[in-house]
Design a protein around this motif. Structure first.
Motif, PDB file in Angstrom:
ATOM      1  N   TRP A  19       0.853  -1.198   0.000  1.00 17.64           N
ATOM      2  CA  TRP A  19       0.000   0.000   0.000  1.00 17.64           C
ATOM      3  C   TRP A  19       0.882   1.239   0.000  1.00 17.64           C
ATOM      4  N   ARG A  22      -0.185   7.312   0.628  1.00 12.66           N
ATOM      5  CA  ARG A  22      -1.427   8.063   0.379  1.00 12.66           C
ATOM      6  C   ARG A  22      -2.637   7.210   0.679  1.00 12.66           C
ATOM      7  N   GLU A  23      -2.595   5.921   0.235  1.00 12.77           N
ATOM      8  CA  GLU A  23      -3.729   5.009   0.487  1.00 12.77           C
ATOM      9  C   GLU A  23      -3.898   4.764   1.982  1.00 12.77           C
ATOM     10  N   SER A  25      -3.028   6.753   4.410  1.00 12.49           N
ATOM     11  CA  SER A  25      -3.521   7.974   5.041  1.00 12.49           C
ATOM     12  C   SER A  25      -5.014   8.104   4.896  1.00 12.49           C
ATOM     13  N   LYS A  26      -5.526   7.751   3.678  1.00 15.17           N
ATOM     14  CA  LYS A  26      -6.967   7.845   3.432  1.00 15.17           C
ATOM     15  C   LYS A  26      -7.729   6.785   4.197  1.00 15.17           C
ATOM     16  N   SER A  27      -7.182   5.570   4.194  1.00 13.66           N
ATOM     17  CA  SER A  27      -7.881   4.453   4.826  1.00 13.66           C
ATOM     18  C   SER A  27      -7.898   4.582   6.347  1.00 13.66           C
ATOM     19  N   CYS A  28      -6.779   4.934   6.946  1.00 16.99           N
ATOM     20  CA  CYS A  28      -6.667   4.971   8.417  1.00 16.99           C
ATOM     21  C   CYS A  28      -6.953   6.343   9.003  1.00 16.99           C
ATOM     22  N   LYS A  29      -7.146   7.355   8.068  1.00 14.96           N
ATOM     23  CA  LYS A  29      -7.390   8.725   8.525  1.00 14.96           C
ATOM     24  C   LYS A  29      -6.264   9.218   9.455  1.00 14.96           C
ATOM     25  N   SER A  31      -2.349  11.280   9.222  1.00 10.36           N
ATOM     26  CA  SER A  31      -1.549  12.143   8.355  1.00 10.36           C
ATOM     27  C   SER A  31      -0.389  11.359   7.764  1.00 10.36           C
ATOM     28  N   ARG A  32       0.031  11.796   6.572  1.00  8.69           N
ATOM     29  CA  ARG A  32       1.134  11.119   5.897  1.00  8.69           C
ATOM     30  C   ARG A  32       2.431  11.217   6.732  1.00  8.69           C
TER      31      ARG A  32
END
Length: 489
Positions: A19, A22-23, A25-29, A31-32
């Motif tokens: 993964w 970016r993926e 960060s979106k999935s787990c909410k 920050s990068r």
């Protein structure tokens, strides 16, 4: 804050399943930037304190602690008599009993923060019961009758039980070194098998190779009397007897912070012994084990004194250590033996003590006793008008002297008659009789009659405090010499 399970999940998805950041960060909410940190560090997440926790319990006490620490930094406060965290905690508990509730660890934390202290490292030491004690000298500043004075603490600690003994002297001279041992052994009720020292000049005359030392002959005599062995630290390594090194500072902080004001050394030593007794009680279990294996104290105490011959001059004085002390006039021109102790001197004719004085640790002082000069005043009565030993007497005597010498030309004879009563009656009783009769009308015959009615002959008793001043008062040598030259024979 994320736990270890979340961190493990993110690392597996990225490193195993591929993964992208970016993926994730979106999935787990998350920050990068946080995900990048997790990928770089696999350790268990730790909480980091970015700002100090509020010290609500200590808010009231912090200003008090800060004021005590500021007071320590004022001129005149010895560096070794400043507050430690433990002493600050003790004072807070004692002075604010019932109000102060914080733990000692909390006080230590805040003292460290205020001072920025770094703890010092030590090596633990141990010994078998009765095996060894450690002895050392230190100094402490106290007030004696309001005057700031530097006194010296002799300290000895039994290594096994940790029981301490501390007493104060006016100096660290060899007589005090010997007296400290005697008092310590008597207070312990026994003698340890050995005593460890640094390399003080009072104990060591020369440092040889390795552990070998040329001991002071007086230390050897002390050891022969009490039957203990001596051991010495390596030069420059006083930490080898760290127990007593700490004891000097520990006693100083717990008994002399804040600086005590005492009338004399005897009172200070009473305070120190009371503290030693409390420390012994704290260690009672170990103390009981140790005292049972200490060697028996000899029935006769060691004489902790040095001796030397002295010659009595024409002023009935002997000189020692730049000071002069009176002896009875019958010994003028004779050679006597002067015996010096830590805080007193004795003058002997063969084995008989003929005079005793407090030892003076200053210079160019003269110590006189009235009775030593009475035989001379008997046939040189006019000398009483200016004799230094008479001028030391309490003020009531000075008023009588002035009244009698001003009443008629030979009035000094009436005054000398009063002084001669000290050969028959106690000084305290003579003074009491003067007060009873009245100084404005008193005569030698009235005092004698008063004393005989009371049946109070002279006996060997201690002189009361109100009359001690004339024995202890210091006189300028130049003043005494000038007065002596002006005497009428």
């Amino acid at each position: 804050m994320f736990g270890m399970v979340d961190k493990e999940y993110i690392r597996k998805r990225h490193l195993v399943d591929g993964w992208s950041i970016r993926e994730l960060s979106k999935s787990c909410k998350v920050s990068r930037q946080t995900i990048r940190k997790m990928l770089q560090d696999a350790e268990i997440p730790k909480y980091q304190l970015n700002a100090p926790r509020p010290g609500r319990v200590m808010e009231r006490w912090k200003p008090i602690i800060e004021s005590w620490i500021r007071d320590d930094e004022k001129p005149g406060v010895p560096k070794k008599q400043r507050h430690t965290a433990n002493r600050i905690y003790e004072r807070l508990c004692q002075e604010y009993e019932g109000e102060f509730t914080a733990a000692e660890s909390t006080v230590r934390y805040w003292v460290r923060r205020i001072r920025g202290d770094k703890p010092e490292a030590f090596i633990p030491l141990s010994a078998d019961a009765g095996e060894v004690a450690e002895a050392d000298f230190g100094h402490v500043v106290v007030k004696i009758r309001g005057v700031q004075t530097n006194v010296h603490l002799f300290a000895m600690r039994l290594r096994y039980s940790g029981v301490p003994f501390v007493c104060a002297f006016s100096s660290e001279k060899v007589e005090a070194f010997l007296e400290g041992h005697k008092l310590a052994f008597e207070w312990f009720g026994g003698v340890p098998h050995g005593v460890r020292y640094d390399n003080p000049k009072t104990a060591v005359t020369k440092i040889l190779a390795g552990p070998m030392r040329d001991e002071h002959h007086l230390l050897s005599s002390l050891r022969a009397h009490y039957l203990f062995d001596s051991d010495f630290c390596r030069p420059g390594e006083p930490n080898e007897k760290g127990g007593v090194e700490n004891l000097v500072g520990y006693a100083r902080r717990h008994t002399c912070v804040p600086i005590p004001d005492v009338p004399d050394l005897e009172t200070l030593n009473t305070l120190l012994l009371a503290w030693c007794e409390k420390e012994r009680t704290k260690r009672w279990s170990l103390w009981e084990q140790e005292r049972n294996v200490l060697r028996v104290v000899p029935p006769h105490p060691h004489r902790c004194a040095t001796t030397r011959p002295v010659v009595v001059n024409k002023l009935c004085l002997v000189t020692y250590d730049h000071n002069r002390y009176s002896v009875p006039s019958a010994y003028v021109g004779k050679t006597l033996l002067l015996r010096t102790y830590a805080e007193r001197i004795e003058i002997l004719d063969r084995e008989r003590v003929i005079a005793a004085h407090p030892r003076c640790h200053e210079r160019k002082q003269t110590f006189l006793e009235l009775e030593h000069y009475l035989p001379v005043l008997a046939y040189k009565p006019h000398a009483a008008t200016h004799a230094a030993v008479v001028r030391q007497l309490p003020d009531v005597y000075q008023r009588i002297r002035r009244r009698m010498t001003q009443s008629r030309p030979d009035g000094y004879k009436d005054f000398v008659a009063i002084l001669m009563l000290h050969q028959v009656f106690r000084a305290a009783d003579v003074l009491s009789a003067i007060e009873a009769i009245g100084e404005d009308v008193v005569t030698a015959e009235q005092i004698r009659s008063h004393m005989l009615r009371l049946d109070k002959p002279k006996v060997a008793v201690a002189v009361p405090d109100e009359l001690k001043n004339y024995r202890l008062m210091k006189q300028s040598l130049a003043r005494y010499d000038s007065l002596a030259k002006g005497m009428v024979h």
